[in-house]
Enzyme design. Structure first.
Site, mmCIF file in Angstrom:
data_model
loop_
_atom_site.group_PDB
_atom_site.id
_atom_site.type_symbol
_atom_site.label_atom_id
_atom_site.label_comp_id
_atom_site.label_asym_id
_atom_site.label_seq_id
_atom_site.Cartn_x
_atom_site.Cartn_y
_atom_site.Cartn_z
ATOM 1 N N GLY A 1 0.645 -1.138 -0.171
ATOM 2 C CA GLY A 1 0.119 -0.194 0.175
ATOM 3 C C GLY A 1 0.994 1.296 0.523
ATOM 4 N N THR B 1 5.510 2.456 5.836
ATOM 5 C CA THR B 1 3.708 2.016 5.716
ATOM 6 C C THR B 1 3.450 3.403 6.349
ATOM 7 O OG1 THR B 1 2.755 0.468 7.270
ATOM 8 C CG2 THR B 1 5.131 1.006 7.967
ATOM 9 N N ASP C 1 0.790 2.527 8.388
ATOM 10 C CA ASP C 1 0.546 1.682 10.009
ATOM 11 C C ASP C 1 1.472 1.540 10.627
ATOM 12 O OD1 ASP C 1 -1.627 0.885 8.863
ATOM 13 O OD2 ASP C 1 -0.805 -1.044 7.935
ATOM 14 N N GLY D 1 -5.172 0.066 10.163
ATOM 15 C CA GLY D 1 -4.676 -0.060 10.704
ATOM 16 C C GLY D 1 -5.670 -2.207 11.407
ATOM 17 N N ARG D 2 -5.220 -2.550 10.601
ATOM 18 C CA ARG D 2 -5.743 -4.081 10.573
ATOM 19 C C ARG D 2 -5.021 -4.624 11.719
ATOM 20 N NH1 ARG D 2 -7.676 -6.077 5.012
ATOM 21 N NH2 ARG D 2 -7.622 -3.967 4.470
ATOM 22 N N GLU E 1 -9.824 0.228 11.680
ATOM 23 C CA GLU E 1 -10.817 -0.491 11.157
ATOM 24 C C GLU E 1 -10.609 -2.538 11.399
ATOM 25 O OE1 GLU E 1 -9.284 -1.660 7.305
ATOM 26 O OE2 GLU E 1 -7.236 -0.763 7.490
ATOM 27 N N TYR F 1 -8.526 5.273 0.961
ATOM 28 C CA TYR F 1 -7.352 6.146 0.338
ATOM 29 C C TYR F 1 -7.082 7.660 0.782
ATOM 30 C CZ TYR F 1 -7.508 2.171 -2.674
ATOM 31 O OH TYR F 1 -6.942 0.469 -3.001
ATOM 32 N N GLN G 1 -6.773 8.768 3.698
ATOM 33 C CA GLN G 1 -5.668 9.547 4.533
ATOM 34 C C GLN G 1 -3.819 8.661 4.387
ATOM 35 O OE1 GLN G 1 -5.887 5.537 8.052
ATOM 36 N NE2 GLN G 1 -7.578 5.693 6.618
ATOM 37 N N ARG G 2 -3.618 8.008 2.996
ATOM 38 C CA ARG G 2 -2.686 7.237 3.112
ATOM 39 C C ARG G 2 -2.167 7.508 1.474
ATOM 40 N NH1 ARG G 2 -3.458 1.253 0.992
ATOM 41 N NH2 ARG G 2 -3.732 1.590 -0.682
#
Lengths: 415, 415
Positions: free
Chosen positions: B12, B137, B139, B186-187, B242, B292, B294-295
């Protein structure tokens, strides 16, 4: 003898509604002969009914100046349909108790209606009151004005978002997610959705499909457009207004569904469209719902929008002391490029309870893209950057603390 | 004799992954004795396997400079778990055919694994190849680095959004919507959700409740926290990752539900939480899913993050020509305030296939707020503004068009 003025904010807020307040405040200060004290009702017309008033003379200038760069409604807002009879009567008791000669209501279509009721009641009763409606709505559906303050900033934010998410999507579309759906506000009209079309400089750039309430949603045509965009460009960004309807006029977001707890599902056309694409075309989809993000993103305000928000606030005062009553300062466009405009007064009667839809000429024949005419309309509205001051890496928005004045009337409960 | 280098982007994308590419390109140019041609594989490792290579010498400098301010993955990215056997073999055929002595892979945890496989295969086969992983990342879950480039910008964007939406919500909360739920990425870890805690300067400011995958979701405690925030402050902004899970470890977003078409519902914890609040507490809720947005929000990048993204790209080259192999340039924090950091090389073995969770010490006892320790960690990562150039009111991101070189190998189909 100067008379006092009452200002209030109404309806869904925008990134620049406070800038209109700033315009009004600074203009009022220039006319001490006409305007005495400037009061603000807390939480819109509700605060007026409850006699919750803020005396702006008690607010330090450093706070007032921050109105220019702070989103939300600094003084609180509401959605309240003013009732004839007791509520109107109460309002005029308040006006009498505080010697209010000017009433400024800052909002969208519903607020224009409230403002008109007040103006007509005053005229009918022979009361000397100037009522002016200051336009504001990110929806841009107010008639009689070329655009509504708040719209340009939300449009700029969403078009930027579409361009950015389009680049993100394209990065991995060859082997992963091919479709991204962005849900934007617009219950009855698709102004915001349409404006995101500005993000595409050439065919192939996002957005690839725009869905508006003005164009009935037909699954077959939608899926065909998505398929074609993917075939031609490798990926497809869809922008959908929350209020899109099927061919029989039913809101897509209201067609039902349940969540895992068995509750009726809240709206959300983006997940719905993403599911449709996934199950019918088999593509992996991502979706986002912008909701409040789009109407509070003061960090990416449009310079022209900000200027117009201040201008309508100033003009409200200028028109009021010039004796205009029951009007709304409206933006009149003089030229597209270079963009030129001025503010004029339009009768409130022509504004209240009317909604302006996106003209068909602003869209392509299939209703899913922007036409050249549409592009010429939207382009100037998103021009100019005026970021807020930053502190510690974040926009430096104040924490408002306003105290209200001591009451003069008996208590009143709004039902 | 200089050897050629191959760079690729993976996983990502982030608002600053292209800035790392820029850092790498400019550093490589400073060492023509060591690094000959710099090739980029299209769409990550997939393009390497397919021999879809871009020769950067053919790209005009004006385009390369724009890498610093353009989100998405300019060269394409992928999520592909490199297979031992045929795929590794193919990759090394490519390296031989193009005299690749340096392999730079720019990604997150999975890409570190790919990079490590490549490095180990080379070592095992006695092939002279330097493999360097460049961290990236949003994340922030990569171990061995104080933070991952991409994270600070996404955190800044989300914290800004929370502050703005908090002001919006508060405007009407006395008579309308009282709760706003923002779903963030944030999986497996809640770094982004936690970082939005920076938006609250004092208790009472948004966000009022933060939900992370690291803290098991318990409806009772959640609803109590929402109720308390509303009682104390009038409104409640909830930020939910999420990937939040219930006490038995099941993803909330995977607990089922159907849409009106009868399809299994795609995830979305925000609507789920909003429904829960509405049905249990009776409050009107709004919700947004940033996805998307946010990234890819390069328009609101963190200056420190951007600087670090460029620095790890440069360091990758410096470490590589200094003979370091199978490493990752990592950010080492020297001090919180004033923030000081440098880049150091860490062995890839310690990075690959490991995930770093938010430490419990970064959170309050109830796990729903940021602790002082957490605040000290996150605060410097969002500092500094470096907006992109704007044109016609929108960020001026280029439309990339890269042509690939003529192939030297037989075709290869990635399964």
């Amino acid at each position: 003898m100067p008379r006092n003025a009452l200002y209030a904010q109404s309806g869904g807020v925008t990134p620049v509604i406070n800038a209109s307040a700033w315009g009004l405040i600074s203009a009022a200060r220039r006319h001490p002969q006409q305007i005495g004290k400037l009061y603000v009702a807390k939480d819109g017309i509700l605060g007026a009914l409850r006699e919750e008033l803020i005396d702006l003379a008690s607010v330090p200038d450093s706070q007032l100046v921050a109105l220019r760069h702070t989103p939300g409604g600094a003084f609180g807002s509401c959605r309240h349909k003013l009732k004839h009879g007791s509520e109107l009567k109460r309002l005029f008791e308040l006006f009498a108790a505080w010697d209010i000669g000017y009433f400024f209501y800052n909002g969208g279509g519903d607020s224009a209606d409230t403002c008109l009721k007040v103006a007509e009641f005053a005229q009918y009763q022979g009361i000397d009151l100037v009522a002016v409606h200051i336009p504001k709505t990110i929806d841009n559906d107010l008639p009689q004005t070329d655009c509504a303050p708040g719209f340009g900033s939300a449009a700029k934010y969403l078009a930027t978002t579409v361009r950015e998410c389009g680049l993100d999507l394209a990065s991995m579309s060859s082997s992963s997610t091919k479709v991204f759906v962005l849900e934007v506000m617009g219950r009855h009209t698709g102004w915001l959705a349409a404006a995101t079309g500005l993000a595409a400089r050439v065919p192939g750039e996002a957005p690839h499909v725009i869905l508006l309430p003005e164009v009935p949603f037909e699954p077959g045509g939608f899926l065909r457009a998505v398929r074609e965009a993917i075939a031609q460009y490798g990926s497809c960004v869809v922008v959908a207004a929350e209020g899109i309807r099927d061919t029989s006029g039913v809101l897509l977001a209201q067609t039902g569904g349940t969540d895992p707890f068995g509750h009726m599902q809240l709206g959300g056309v983006a997940p719905l469209l993403a599911n449709l694409v996934k199950s019918e075309l088999g593509h992996k989809c991502h979706w986002a719902v912008a909701d409040y993000m789009q109407r509070s993103a003061r960090h990416l305000v449009s310079g022209n929008d900000l200027e117009q928000a201040i201008a309508v606030g100033e003009a409200a005062v200028d028109f009021a002391i010039a004796g205009q009553r029951s009007i709304m300062p409206a933006i009149v466009r003089e030229a597209d490029q270079p963009y030129r405009w001025h503010v004029d007064a339009v009768p409130l009667k022509r504004v209240a309870n009317k909604e302006r839809a996106v003209p068909a000429t602003y869209l392509s024949d299939d209703g899913m893209h922007l036409s050249t005419t549409g592009r010429a309309y939207f382009a100037p509205l998103i021009l100019g950057e005026m970021p807020p001051p930053f502190e510690h890496g974040l926009p430096d928005y104040p924490r408002w603390h306003f105290s209200t004045v001591e009451k003069r009337l008996a208590g009143y409960e709004v039902l």
